[in-house]
Design a protein around this motif. Structure first.
Motif, PDB file in Angstrom:
ATOM      1  N   TYR A   1      13.769  26.699  50.048  1.00 16.69           N
ATOM      2  CA  TYR A   1      12.785  27.478  50.791  1.00 16.69           C
ATOM      3  C   TYR A   1      11.394  27.288  50.175  1.00 16.69           C
ATOM      4  O   TYR A   1      11.259  26.889  49.013  1.00 16.69           O
ATOM      5  N   ASP A   2      10.385  27.599  50.949  1.00 17.46           N
ATOM      6  CA  ASP A   2       9.009  27.629  50.456  1.00 17.46           C
ATOM      7  C   ASP A   2       8.872  28.892  49.615  1.00 17.46           C
ATOM      8  O   ASP A   2       8.562  29.973  50.128  1.00 17.46           O
ATOM      9  N   SER A   3       9.141  28.767  48.318  1.00 19.29           N
ATOM     10  CA  SER A   3       9.382  29.968  47.513  1.00 19.29           C
ATOM     11  C   SER A   3       8.573  30.053  46.223  1.00 19.29           C
ATOM     12  O   SER A   3       8.771  30.981  45.436  1.00 19.29           O
ATOM     13  N   GLU A   4       7.694  29.120  45.995  1.00 23.48           N
ATOM     14  CA  GLU A   4       7.001  29.117  44.700  1.00 23.48           C
ATOM     15  C   GLU A   4       6.203  30.391  44.456  1.00 23.48           C
ATOM     16  O   GLU A   4       6.017  30.806  43.308  1.00 23.48           O
ATOM     17  N   HIS A   5       5.743  31.027  45.534  1.00 20.11           N
ATOM     18  CA  HIS A   5       4.906  32.231  45.375  1.00 20.11           C
ATOM     19  C   HIS A   5       5.697  33.443  44.902  1.00 20.11           C
ATOM     20  O   HIS A   5       5.099  34.456  44.535  1.00 20.11           O
ATOM     21  N   VAL A   6       7.041  33.383  44.904  1.00 23.39           N
ATOM     22  CA  VAL A   6       7.821  34.522  44.403  1.00 23.39           C
ATOM     23  C   VAL A   6       8.483  34.202  43.066  1.00 23.39           C
ATOM     24  O   VAL A   6       9.204  35.040  42.521  1.00 23.39           O
ATOM     25  N   GLN A   7       8.242  33.016  42.544  1.00 21.67           N
ATOM     26  CA  GLN A   7       8.871  32.611  41.286  1.00 21.67           C
ATOM     27  C   GLN A   7       7.949  32.837  40.090  1.00 21.67           C
ATOM     28  O   GLN A   7       6.728  32.801  40.219  1.00 21.67           O
ATOM     29  N   TYR A   8       8.575  33.043  38.925  1.00 24.15           N
ATOM     30  CA  TYR A   8       7.850  33.223  37.660  1.00 24.15           C
ATOM     31  C   TYR A   8       8.047  31.958  36.822  1.00 24.15           C
ATOM     32  O   TYR A   8       8.968  31.857  36.020  1.00 24.15           O
ATOM     33  N   PHE A   9       7.141  30.994  37.056  1.00 25.06           N
ATOM     34  CA  PHE A   9       7.312  29.671  36.463  1.00 25.06           C
ATOM     35  C   PHE A   9       7.156  29.677  34.944  1.00 25.06           C
ATOM     36  O   PHE A   9       7.798  28.897  34.249  1.00 25.06           O
ATOM     37  N   GLU A  10       6.306  30.538  34.420  1.00 26.07           N
ATOM     38  CA  GLU A  10       6.105  30.578  32.968  1.00 26.07           C
ATOM     39  C   GLU A  10       7.416  30.934  32.263  1.00 26.07           C
ATOM     40  O   GLU A  10       7.749  30.370  31.216  1.00 26.07           O
ATOM     41  N   ILE A  11       8.173  31.847  32.870  1.00 31.68           N
ATOM     42  CA  ILE A  11       9.453  32.243  32.271  1.00 31.68           C
ATOM     43  C   ILE A  11      10.489  31.132  32.422  1.00 31.68           C
ATOM     44  O   ILE A  11      11.216  30.812  31.466  1.00 31.68           O
ATOM     45  N   SER A  12      10.576  30.537  33.608  1.00 28.99           N
ATOM     46  CA  SER A  12      11.591  29.496  33.809  1.00 28.99           C
ATOM     47  C   SER A  12      11.305  28.267  32.946  1.00 28.99           C
ATOM     48  O   SER A  12      12.240  27.624  32.438  1.00 28.99           O
ATOM     49  N   GLU A  13      10.034  27.939  32.736  1.00 28.80           N
ATOM     50  CA  GLU A  13       9.702  26.814  31.861  1.00 28.80           C
ATOM     51  C   GLU A  13      10.087  27.119  30.418  1.00 28.80           C
ATOM     52  O   GLU A  13      10.599  26.249  29.698  1.00 28.80           O
TER      53      GLU A  13
END
Length: 291
Positions: free
Chosen positions: A145-157
C-alpha cells in the motif's frame, strides 16, 4: 466511477464476500479476536446478541454490553487475514455497496484486538496485560500500500541495524496505535509495549522443532533492541497489520495482549483461559467507561 465487481466482491444477498456481512450488521465499536470460538467467550458477557454469522474463520456477533452496541469478529491468524477483515469492515461503512462508490462522508471505527501473546522481556510476567503502543511488522503487508506516511522509518532503520536484519527477509515497518484508545484503555493494570508481529508461529518466532532457523539469536536481539528507551516487549501475529491498515483507512485501533508465555524464561501460563477471560472483562468495561 463505480468500483468494479472484481475488486469489491459481494455475495448474492449484498453482503461483503468473505465476512458475509451487510452494513446494518455491525457496530462502530468492534472487537477482533483470532480464534472463532473466542467470539462466544466475549459475547457471553453481552446483555443481548442481535446478529450472528459464521463463514470460514470469520465468526461475527453483534449485540449490546451494558447498553453499548459492539461487534465481535474473529480474524483467524496472520496479517493476510487482517488485510481481508479490515478492508471489508471499512467497505461496510465507507462504500455505498449498491452504487459501488466511496461515500462523501467517511466513518471512523474503533477496533480493539483482544489476543494472546508471548513476552520476550523477563520483567514482563505471565498473566499480565500488554497494550501495543507501537508495532513492528515482519510481514510485507503494508509495503503493498501507499503507506510511508504512517510508518516510523527512524525506528525501523534502527531495528534493522541493531539486529543485523537478514536482507532476504521482509523489510520491517513500524506503526503506532490510536492515542485516544491507548489513553482510554490504559490503567495501572496494563503495560505499554512495543509488539513484534511475526509471519509465523514457529521459525519466525524463534521456535525450533525439527527445522533449523536462519538466526537463532533473533529473539535475543529483539529483546535487546532499544530506541529512545523503547524496547520490543512481546511477539504475536496480527497487530502491525491492524495498526497499518487502520491508520491508512482512518480508523482507531488498539491491540490488547494477554501474556500467556514468557520466551525469555521459558514459562507458559498454567491457566491461559483465565487470563484471557480477565482481559476480556477488563476491555469491555474500559470500552464503556465514560472518559
Amino acid at each position: 466511477m463505480p468500483i468494479k465487481e472484481s475488486e469489491l466482491i459481494l455475495n448474492p444477498d449484498g453482503s461483503v464476500y468473505h465476512l458475509n456481512l451487510r452494513p446494518e450488521d455491525i457496530a462502530n465499536t468492534i472487537i477482533t479476536v483470532g480464534d472463532p470460538d473466542r467470539v462466544d467467550t466475549v459475547t457471553k458477557h453481552f446483555d443481548t446478541v442481535e446478529f450472528s454469522t459464521h463463514k470460514r474463520e470469520f465468526h461475527t456477533q453483534t449485540g449490546t454490553y451494558k447498553g453499548k452496541k459492539i461487534t465481535v469478529i474473529s480474524t483467524g491468524i496472520g496479517t493476510d487475514n487482517i488485510d481481508i477483515v479490515f478492508n471489508e469492515l471499512d467497505a461496510l461503512v465507507n462504500i455505498d455497496l449498491e452504487k459501488r462508490e466511496i461515500k462523501s462522508e467517511l466513518t471512523s471505527l474503533d477496533i480493539i484486538r483482544i489476543g494472546t501473546s508471548g513476552s520476550i522481556q523477563k520483567e514482563i510476567p505471565l498473566n499480565s496485560f500488554v497494550i501495543s503502543e507501537y508495532a513492528a511488522g515482519f510481514d510485507s503487508l503494508l509495503h503493498f500500500y501507499d503507506s510511508e506516511h504512517v510508518q516510523y522509518f527512524e525506528i525501523s532503520e534502527a531495528l534493522k541495524k541493531q539486529t543485523n536484519w537478514f536482507n532476504k527477509k521482509s523489510d520491517p515497518y513500524v506503526v503506532k496505535c490510536s492515542e485516544r484508545l491507548l489513553k482510554k484503555l490504559s490503567s495501572n493494570k496494563t503495560i505499554n509495549g512495543f509488539t513484534a508481529t511475526n509471519v509465523g508461529f514457529y521459525g519466525p518466532q524463534g521456535r525450533i522443532l525439527r527445522l533449523a532457523i536462519q538466526d537463532k539469536n533473533l529473539n535475543d536481539k529483539l529483546a535487546n533492541f532499544n530506541f529512545k528507551d523503547k524496547n520490543i516487549t512481546n511477539l504475536e501475529m496480527e497487530t502491525a497489520g491492524i495498526y497499518g491498515i487502520s491508520n491508512l483507512l482512518g480508523h482507531h485501533s488498539l491491540s490488547m495482549n494477554a501474556i500467556i508465555a514468557n520466551r525469555a524464561t521459558g514459562e507458559f501460563s498454567e491457566d491461559p483461559k483465565t487470563i484471557v477471560e480477565n482481559l476480556i472483562t477488563y476491555t469491555l468495561n474500559k470500552i464503556i467507561d465514560k472518559d
